[in-house]
Scaffold this active site. Structure first.
Site, PDB file in Angstrom:
ATOM      1  N   HIS A  63       4.902   8.235   1.229  1.00  0.00           N
ATOM      2  CA  HIS A  63       5.324   7.162   2.135  1.00  0.00           C
ATOM      3  C   HIS A  63       5.975   6.092   1.273  1.00  0.00           C
ATOM      4  CE1 HIS A  63       2.752   8.588   5.566  1.00  0.00           C
ATOM      5  NE2 HIS A  63       2.046   9.088   4.572  1.00  0.00           N
ATOM      6  N   ARG A  65       7.970   3.697   2.329  1.00  0.00           N
ATOM      7  CA  ARG A  65       7.937   2.394   3.034  1.00  0.00           C
ATOM      8  C   ARG A  65       9.289   1.745   3.257  1.00  0.00           C
ATOM      9  NH1 ARG A  65       3.057   3.667   4.644  1.00  0.00           N
ATOM     10  NH2 ARG A  65       1.350   3.129   3.265  1.00  0.00           N
ATOM     11  N   ASN A  95       6.931   7.213   9.017  1.00  0.00           N
ATOM     12  CA  ASN A  95       6.292   6.037   9.628  1.00  0.00           C
ATOM     13  C   ASN A  95       6.708   4.739   8.948  1.00  0.00           C
ATOM     14  OD1 ASN A  95       4.842   6.765   7.336  1.00  0.00           O
ATOM     15  ND2 ASN A  95       2.896   6.023   8.127  1.00  0.00           N
ATOM     16  N   HIS A 179      -0.344  15.840  10.659  1.00  0.00           N
ATOM     17  CA  HIS A 179      -1.505  14.995  10.398  1.00  0.00           C
ATOM     18  C   HIS A 179      -2.530  15.441  11.431  1.00  0.00           C
ATOM     19  CE1 HIS A 179      -3.522  11.181   9.028  1.00  0.00           C
ATOM     20  NE2 HIS A 179      -4.293  11.612  10.012  1.00  0.00           N
ATOM     21  N   HIS A 232      -2.802  17.024   3.968  1.00  0.00           N
ATOM     22  CA  HIS A 232      -4.020  16.435   3.401  1.00  0.00           C
ATOM     23  C   HIS A 232      -5.323  17.000   3.972  1.00  0.00           C
ATOM     24  CE1 HIS A 232      -3.143  14.061   6.947  1.00  0.00           C
ATOM     25  NE2 HIS A 232      -2.297  13.272   6.329  1.00  0.00           N
ATOM     26  N   ASP A 302       0.258  12.331  -0.614  1.00  0.00           N
ATOM     27  CA  ASP A 302       0.112  11.369   0.481  1.00  0.00           C
ATOM     28  C   ASP A 302       0.152   9.937  -0.083  1.00  0.00           C
ATOM     29  OD1 ASP A 302      -0.122  10.305   2.978  1.00  0.00           O
ATOM     30  OD2 ASP A 302      -2.240  10.782   3.242  1.00  0.00           O
ATOM     31  N   HIS A 306      -0.356   0.309  -0.262  1.00  0.00           N
ATOM     32  CA  HIS A 306      -0.582  -0.974   0.419  1.00  0.00           C
ATOM     33  C   HIS A 306      -0.907  -1.976  -0.678  1.00  0.00           C
ATOM     34  CE1 HIS A 306      -0.703   0.932   4.375  1.00  0.00           C
ATOM     35  NE2 HIS A 306      -1.515   1.845   3.871  1.00  0.00           N
TER      36      HIS A 306
HETATM   37  O1  DOR Z   1      -4.313   6.724   5.075  1.00  0.00           O
HETATM   38  C1  DOR Z   1      -3.201   6.948   5.515  1.00  0.00           C
HETATM   39  N1  DOR Z   1      -2.160   6.149   5.229  1.00  0.00           N
HETATM   40  N2  DOR Z   1      -3.015   8.012   6.294  1.00  0.00           N
HETATM   41  C2  DOR Z   1      -1.837   8.225   6.942  1.00  0.00           C
HETATM   42  O2  DOR Z   1      -1.727   9.196   7.632  1.00  0.00           O
HETATM   43  C3  DOR Z   1      -0.735   7.260   6.828  1.00  0.00           C
HETATM   44  C4  DOR Z   1      -0.842   6.524   5.578  1.00  0.00           C
HETATM   45  C5  DOR Z   1       0.075   5.319   5.520  1.00  0.00           C
HETATM   46  O3  DOR Z   1       1.236   5.454   5.888  1.00  0.00           O
HETATM   47  O4  DOR Z   1      -0.380   4.277   5.071  1.00  0.00           O
HETATM   48 ZN    ZN Z   2       0.710  10.611   4.917  1.00  0.00          ZN
END
Ligand code: DOR
Ligand code: ZN
Length: 420
Positions: A63, A65, A95, A179, A232, A302, A306
């Protein structure tokens, strides 16, 4: 004029799962020769002295971002961290903000990647509630790798429904990755951990049954011509739903599920809050065993960065996800050093297997004709992970304080030595 761009001398390589010493020559971004002794010289001659020369890792689940959440990571920083750590292909999840639901968002991401990325980036498009036709227009785009389906809500809240999913599976001849936490089970469990839960209860709130039910639903969709894949894997109970055959479901496991348990979540709190959760030692050990014997085909991070500020919120408000791109190769090769994985399985799960699942036939092994995405790795060195030396923009790792195998000594992407 040197005949090749780079010649690696006396490199330790894997060929059909067996290790041997070989010279490897690169020209125009491709591996042109793999032979015991290569006569022509290279503009760059690299004396490997028996050190491992391994195929760049293919991380089929990150991801990055970008766009919309670039205070956590972006296509430049995420791919710089990746390539420095031996990861030369990444597949980015949809996402973002906006989410990738059709060709406009896909093309915008691909254009941005062409401008700033340090490694190859491909993109998943999300299945929403009504975008099968929109995805159909994406499948011939070079940057498209497949469809992401969320059977349960997580960061970004992209959910589909059974009708749309069936229509998509019938209409789209591509890879579907799931997922696979079941939304119904998740909802029924919302109150399970009591009034004011903390991160230690995360695996109770998102229980094993949600993952097992999700895996069961994916397996029930298998059929001729379908390519189904479970992201995952986190629970021992999901493993019986993997099929050995090409129709799937195939599966991937993330390093945090191979390394950590709910005890670690209790210890470090929200930093290990992730969906699906890390669970029990019995789950971790079953995942390791299934990776070792090939029931689980691939390792994928994965990578879900953050910021530390975001993770400092109370449990219920803190976002789920852990960064992983810096530690993918060192954590996997550490499992070789501790005897849990063979070198051949580790390298297959990092590179050849994901390349195969993604349909990227031009990478994943050190073999003539393939892309020259390579790294040198010294098995005698180690790396105790320190916050100061991870490159992801979010600036931390769940592996801090853990001793892993060394990071690559040097990386080549499309035949050029990487400097980031
Ligand atoms: O823990 C997660 N974070 N699981 C996910 O499926 C999405 C991901 C995120 O995009 O932060
Ligand atoms: Zn993911």
């Amino acid at each position: 004029m040197p005949r090749y761009d780079v010649v690696f001398r006396e490199a330790r390589i894997l060929e059909d799962g067996a290790e041997r010493l070989s010279d490897v020559a690169i020209r125009n971004g491709r591996i042109e020769a793999v032979r015991s002794r290569i006569a022509g010289d290279g503009a760059d001659e690299v004396d490997c002295g028996g050190q491992w020369l391994l195929p760049g890792a293919v991380d089929m689940h990150v991801h990055l971002r970008d766009p919309g959440l670039t205070h956590k990571e972006d296509l430049g920083t995420g791919t710089a961290a990746a390539v420095a750590a031996g990861v030369t292909t990444v597949c980015d999840m949809p996402n973002t903000r906006p989410p990738v639901l059709g060709i406009d968002e896909l093309r915008a991401k691909a254009a941005r990647a062409r401008a700033v990325a340090h490694c190859d980036v491909r993109f998943f498009v999300a299945l929403g509630r009504d975008n099968v036709d929109a995805i159909a227009r994406c499948v011939d785009e070079p940057s498209f790798v497949g469809v992401k389906v969320f059977l349960g809500a997580t960061t970004g809240d992209l959910l589909s429904d059974d009708g749309t999913l069936r229509r998509a599976l019938d209409a789209l001849p591509c890879l579907f990755v799931f997922h696979a936490e079941d939304e119904g089970v998740l909802r029924r469990n919302l109150g399970a951990a009591g009034a004011s839960p903390d991160a230690a209860a995360h695996h109770v709130l998102r229980p094993t049954e949600a993952a097992v039910e999700g895996a069961r639903r994916v397996a029930a969709l298998a059929g001729p011509g379908r390519r189904l894949h479970i992201c995952h894997l986190s629970a021992a109970g999901e493993l019986p739903f993997l099929s050995g055959g090409p129709q799937g479901p195939t599966g991937e496991v993330a390093p945090h599920h191979l390394w950590f348990t709910a005890d670690d979540t209790a210890r470090i709190g929200n930093l290990l809050k992730v969906n699906p959760p890390v669970r029990l030692a019995t789950d971790r050990d079953a995942l390791r065993a299934a990776l070792a014997d090939g029931r689980i085909a691939a390792i994928a991070t994965d990578h879900a960065p953050h910021t530390l500020d975001e993770k400092a919120a109370p449990y219920s408000a803190a976002p789920s996800g852990v960064p992983g791109i810096d530690t993918l190769v060192p954590s996997t090769l550490r499992l070789v050093q501790t005897g849990l994985l063979s070198m051949a399985r580790a390298v297959d799960a990092l590179s050849a297997a994901p390349a195969r699942l993604l349909g990227l036939a031009d990478r994943g092994r050190v073999a003539e004709g393939l892309r020259a995405d390579l790294y040198l790795w010294d098995e005698r060195k180690a790396w105790c992970v320190d916050r100061a030396d991870v490159r992801t923009k979010c600036g931390w790792s769940p592996f801090e304080g853990v001793t892993l195998a060394a990071r690559p000594d040097a990386v080549w992407f499309e035949g050029r030595k990487v400097v980031v």
